[in-house]
Write an enzyme that holds these catalytic residues in place. Structure first.
Site, mmCIF file in Angstrom:
data_model
loop_
_atom_site.group_PDB
_atom_site.id
_atom_site.type_symbol
_atom_site.label_atom_id
_atom_site.label_comp_id
_atom_site.label_asym_id
_atom_site.label_seq_id
_atom_site.Cartn_x
_atom_site.Cartn_y
_atom_site.Cartn_z
ATOM 1 N N GLU A 1 39.384 38.209 32.689
ATOM 2 C CA GLU A 1 40.627 38.815 32.678
ATOM 3 C C GLU A 1 41.563 38.172 31.920
ATOM 4 O O GLU A 1 42.215 38.695 30.993
ATOM 5 C CB GLU A 1 40.865 39.544 33.978
ATOM 6 C CG GLU A 1 40.205 40.381 34.615
ATOM 7 C CD GLU A 1 39.328 39.591 35.714
ATOM 8 O OE1 GLU A 1 38.895 38.304 35.243
ATOM 9 O OE2 GLU A 1 39.379 39.853 36.881
ATOM 10 N N ASN B 1 34.616 34.686 31.805
ATOM 11 C CA ASN B 1 34.796 33.323 32.383
ATOM 12 C C ASN B 1 34.502 32.411 31.708
ATOM 13 O O ASN B 1 33.292 32.417 31.134
ATOM 14 C CB ASN B 1 34.441 33.814 33.961
ATOM 15 C CG ASN B 1 33.216 34.032 34.351
ATOM 16 O OD1 ASN B 1 32.624 34.587 33.381
ATOM 17 N ND2 ASN B 1 32.498 33.704 35.226
ATOM 18 N N CYS C 1 39.199 32.944 34.177
ATOM 19 C CA CYS C 1 38.736 34.069 34.462
ATOM 20 C C CYS C 1 38.305 34.872 33.348
ATOM 21 O O CYS C 1 39.322 34.631 32.443
ATOM 22 C CB CYS C 1 39.361 34.854 35.560
ATOM 23 S SG CYS C 1 39.269 34.345 37.152
ATOM 24 N N CYS D 1 44.331 36.889 38.587
ATOM 25 C CA CYS D 1 44.361 37.774 37.459
ATOM 26 C C CYS D 1 45.300 38.969 37.652
ATOM 27 O O CYS D 1 45.730 39.441 36.412
ATOM 28 C CB CYS D 1 42.988 38.048 37.097
ATOM 29 S SG CYS D 1 42.156 36.786 36.296
HETATM 30 N N1 THU Z 1 35.949 35.215 38.034
HETATM 31 C C1 THU Z 1 36.495 36.016 36.837
HETATM 32 O O1 THU Z 1 36.183 35.891 35.747
HETATM 33 N N2 THU Z 1 37.347 37.413 37.140
HETATM 34 C C2 THU Z 1 37.553 37.465 38.266
HETATM 35 O O2 THU Z 1 38.625 38.325 38.714
HETATM 36 C C3 THU Z 1 36.890 36.844 39.620
HETATM 37 C C4 THU Z 1 36.449 35.610 39.366
HETATM 38 C C5 THU Z 1 35.097 34.349 37.683
HETATM 39 C C6 THU Z 1 35.757 33.014 37.902
HETATM 40 C C7 THU Z 1 34.248 31.906 38.256
HETATM 41 O O3 THU Z 1 33.905 31.495 36.881
HETATM 42 C C8 THU Z 1 33.424 33.038 38.833
HETATM 43 O O4 THU Z 1 33.774 34.422 38.481
HETATM 44 C C9 THU Z 1 33.090 32.905 40.158
HETATM 45 O O5 THU Z 1 34.351 33.063 41.027
#
Ligand code: THU
Length: 160
Positions: A80, A67, A78, A119
């Site tokens: 993913e 992320n 994110c 995602c």
């Molecule tokens: N986040 C992800 O990278 N993937 C997910 O599926 C859930 C959320 C990240 C986004 C943000 O930078 C942090 O987690 C908190 O939400």
């Protein structure tokens, strides 16, 4: 709902839903989770302090992503989607498996370790109902977690 345990020397996976049997190779799953754990360390998350790593198997290659947050919160991406978009940019179009880690402590509930709704929809664009999504359960050096069929994570997923 099918729910069984798939155990190898280094790993314990809880299988949820029907996943591609050809991909039930422990080496491959471990490689994906290993890379997700490595790339998670590069996550840029100064606002949430919630670091996420993802690795995706697309067209025989593994792509990774973390992320990346932004002072303008909505510009955050994110892990993913970062991994998947890298695969797409390299010409791949099919997701065969995806691994995700948030570095949880053992016992963290699944909803604190699962891919967000946006995602899931992006995974859906390049995957099938039986595509395995590996979610790290955070057992330290050991590999453990859920392997969930995309169709279970996102039932009646939207398609055109
Ligand atoms: N986040 C992800 O990278 N993937 C997910 O599926 C859930 C959320 C990240 C986004 C943000 O930078 C942090 O987690 C908190 O939400």
């Amino acid at each position: 709902m099918a729910h069984s345990v798939f155990k190898t020397a280094n790993a314990t996976w809880h299988l949820i839903g029907e996943t591609s049997p050809s991909l039930q190779s422990s080496d491959r799953y471990e490689a994906l989770l290993h890379l997700a754990r490595l790339v998670r360390k590069n996550a840029y998350a100064p606002y949430s302090r919630f670091q996420v790593g993802a690795a995706v198997l697309m067209g025989g290659e593994i792509y990774s992503g973390c992320n990346v947050e932004n002072a303008s919160y909505g510009a955050t991406i994110c892990a993913e989607r970062s991994a998947i978009f890298s695969g797409v940019a390299n010409g791949a179009r099919t997701i065969d498996a995806l691994a995700l880690t948030t570095d949880p402590s053992p016992g963290t509930p699944l909803d604190k370790r699962s891919p967000c709704g946006v995602c899931r929809q992006v995974i859906s664009e390049f995957a099938k109902d039986h595509t395995p999504i590996l979610i790290d359960a955070g057992e330290g050096a050991a590999y453990a977690g859920e392997i969930i069929a995309l169709g279970q994570l996102l039932p009646w997923r939207f398609n055109l």
